[in-house]
Design an enzyme around this catalytic site. Structure first.
Site, short mmCIF file in Angstrom:
data_model
loop_
_atom_site.label_atom_id
_atom_site.label_comp_id
_atom_site.label_asym_id
_atom_site.label_seq_id
_atom_site.Cartn_x
_atom_site.Cartn_y
_atom_site.Cartn_z
N GLU A 1 0.85 -1.20 0.00
CA GLU A 1 0.00 0.00 0.00
C GLU A 1 0.88 1.24 0.00
O GLU A 1 1.82 1.33 0.80
CB GLU A 1 -0.87 0.07 1.26
N LYS B 1 -6.35 -3.00 15.73
CA LYS B 1 -7.57 -3.28 14.96
C LYS B 1 -8.65 -3.82 15.88
O LYS B 1 -8.39 -4.61 16.79
CB LYS B 1 -7.28 -4.31 13.86
N LYS C 1 -6.01 4.70 9.88
CA LYS C 1 -5.75 4.06 8.59
C LYS C 1 -7.03 3.34 8.18
O LYS C 1 -7.24 2.19 8.52
CB LYS C 1 -4.57 3.10 8.72
#
Length: 574
Positions: free
Chosen positions: A290, A467, A518
């Site tokens: 990415e 996360k 993000k």
């Protein structure tokens, strides 16, 4: 005569009822409370008398408690099954629906994984959702009923205990099944002894053996099917608690993070996905999975989003002459996927788009690279395949990153530059570049609640990505954020590929004081919903004059340890 007796009986019953009423109201302090509010209102002179009365008696009612948690199977952004949960509370004696949350679903397989593995993953995902629905409607609802949603830690702990007990029961059942199978299985015959055959050419020449690195990869974490119930229930409870307290969700999470009421909030900086490449995509280069855009600190979120959105659209314009309509296609993260053979091509494209808008790379907009090193690591050769046919040892990769950072000064973040086993290379990279670049651990670290118990270990990084997935709870993220900051690292709150349109992550990031978010690219509804929520929070805080502007990146600097003085040097000094 009969009528007289009936009248006396009715009078006596009425008197008894009045006495019971007097006792009832007196025991509950109603006359005193009425007198107190009526006297107070006379001096307050509120514009809405009955509204003030309602507010007063609402404050005296029993605290709201959870009555039940409901759940259903819904779809995530990829059309995969995921969970949606509702929390119902008893509020002023009545059941009331307070929150609905849809959780994201975890996807650990690469996009180019074999079909059989994808089918097995789909089957496992459905199994997890089905089991979670059973847990939520059964033992989890029983465990959290009667508890105030404000008690987030207690609720998350109760759910965790249930899942831990179920996991142990599952492991015990599997152990007994293996023992039964072993008893029924006939003993294996002894293997025949093989004779050692010596080559007529004799011993191999020195150095002729193939040089390999033994790589011990950790197996996939054995999670209990249905453990994802913990994540969705935790989020739904947090939203319900905020609603009951009549505050925003990010304020409630900030209260969980710190007992002191937070007056000012610093909004996180953005790490916005722009370009995607790597092993799962066309092209030979694997170094960059990415390419991320990062705005200049000190700007408002609205200003930053306008610039980053302009770059996103500019890239599409630059790709169109070469690729046509296909140049505007995006992946699940919302980023473009051009076919490139060298990492420099992605960096040059991003910088060309930035420059075309009369902005300066490294001044107005910065760049981050998600390397996802574990995906480009060749376990057979013990090397990183940074491009097809181009293999590098871990120490060589340190120099590869050093060269990129020196040639492209706009790079201020590297995500997962090595796999987690290469702790020495993580340390070297941090010591050389942490003053100018965030070295971010993402998949290199375990789930938030795991490293809260185990500690950060030997891995050296200047930022850690958290996360909200699988069985991770809101309490787990809050505690993990504290641990990261106590270790002088920055917190990154990240989304996953199988996202939902829910914007909870935005509130979570603001509440725990994350340095970065993000969330993917500035495309696709499930990504945009989170950026829009951040804009809403910014406007809200600006109106209250509660925004604290970022003064800079504030890189957490990791320096090599000071050399220890030998006894000889000490004697010389003496």
């Amino acid at each position: 005569m009969c009528a007289s007796r009936a009248s006396e009986r009715n009078a006596r019953e009425f008197y008894d009822t009045k006495q019971r009423a007097v006792k009832f109201y007196k025991e509950n302090g109603v006359p005193e409370r009425l007198e107190e509010i009526l006297n107070s209102m006379f001096y307050e002179n509120p514009p809405d008398v009955y509204g003030r009365l309602s507010e007063h008696f609402e404050s005296l009612s029993a605290p709201p408690v959870i009555h039940k948690v409901d759940a259903r199977e819904v779809l995530d952004s990829r059309g995969q099954p995921t969970l949606q949960a509702d929390v119902y509370c008893i509020v002023k004696g009545l059941e009331q629906h307070l929150s609905t949350v849809t959780m994201a679903s975890t996807n650990l397989l690469m996009e180019n994984a074999p079909i059989d593995r994808k089918e097995a993953d789909e089957k496992e995902r459905q199994q997890f959702v089905d089991a979670a629905l059973g847990f939520i409607h059964g033992p989890i609802t029983e465990a959290v009923s009667g508890i105030s949603p404000a008690n987030q830690g207690e609720i998350d702990e109760n759910v965790w205990k249930i899942l831990t007990r179920l996991q142990k029961e599952k492991e015990e059942a599997e152990r007994k099944e293996r023992e039964r199978a072993a008893e029924l299985e006939p003993p294996a015959p002894e293997p025949a002894k093989e004779e050692k055959i010596i080559s007529p050419k004799g011993k191999k020449k020195l150095g002729s053996a193939k040089s390999t690195t033994v790589v011990v990869e950790e197996p996939k974490e054995p999670l209990l099917p249905g453990c994802n119930a913990a994540c969705v229930v935790s989020q739904a409870v947090a939203v319900a608690a905020a609603k009951l307290a009549k505050i925003q969700t990010f304020e409630h999470i900030a209260n969980l993070y710190s007992a002191e009421e937070q007056q000012e909030f610093e909004l996180p900086l953005l790490m916005v996905n722009l370009l995607n490449s790597g092993k799962a995509y066309p092209g030979k280069q694997n170094l960059i999975k990415e390419l991320l855009l990062i705005p200049k600190p000190g700007k408002t979120l609205r200003e930053s989003l306008k610039q980053l959105t302009a770059v996103h659209h500019q890239v599409s314009k630059l790709l169109f002459p070469k690729l046509g309509v296909a140049g505007s296609y995006v992946n699940d993260l919302g980023g473009y996927c051009p076919q490139y053979d060298r990492p420099e091509q992605l960096l040059d494209l991003a910088q060309e788009a930035i420059t075309a808008l009369e902005l300066t790379p490294g001044e107005d907009i910065f760049i981050g690279l998600n390397c996802a090193a574990s995906e480009m690591f060749d376990s057979d050769k013990g090397k990183y395949e940074m491009a097809q046919g181009m293999l590098k040892l871990p120490d060589d990769m340190v120099e590869v990153y050093a060269d990129l950072i020196n040639r492209y000064p706009a790079i201020v973040a590297l995500v997962d530059p090595f796999k987690k086993q290469d702790t020495e290379q993580w340390r070297k990279l941090c010591e050389r570049f942490s003053e100018q670049c965030f070295i971010v651990g993402d998949r290199a670290y375990p789930r938030a609640e795991c490293f809260c118990k185990q500690g950060l270990g030997e891995l050296c990084s200047s930022a850690i990505s958290l996360k909200l997935e699988q069985m991770t709870s809101v309490s787990g993220i809050v505690e993990a954020s504290k641990l990261v900051k106590e270790n002088d690292s920055a917190v990154v709150i990240s989304s996953v590929i199988g996202e939902s349109p829910d914007s909870f992550l935005a509130d979570l990031a603001v509440g725990v004081g994350a340095k970065f978010v993000k969330f993917g690219a500035l495309a696709r509804g499930e990504r945009i919903s989170k950026y829009n929520r951040l804009l809403e929070i910014e406007d809200m805080l600006a109106a209250q004059d509660r925004i604290k502007m970022s003064e800079g990146f504030g890189f957490p600097v990791i320096k090599p340890p000071e050399p220890e003085e030998t006894a000889e040097n000490e004697n010389k000094e003496g």
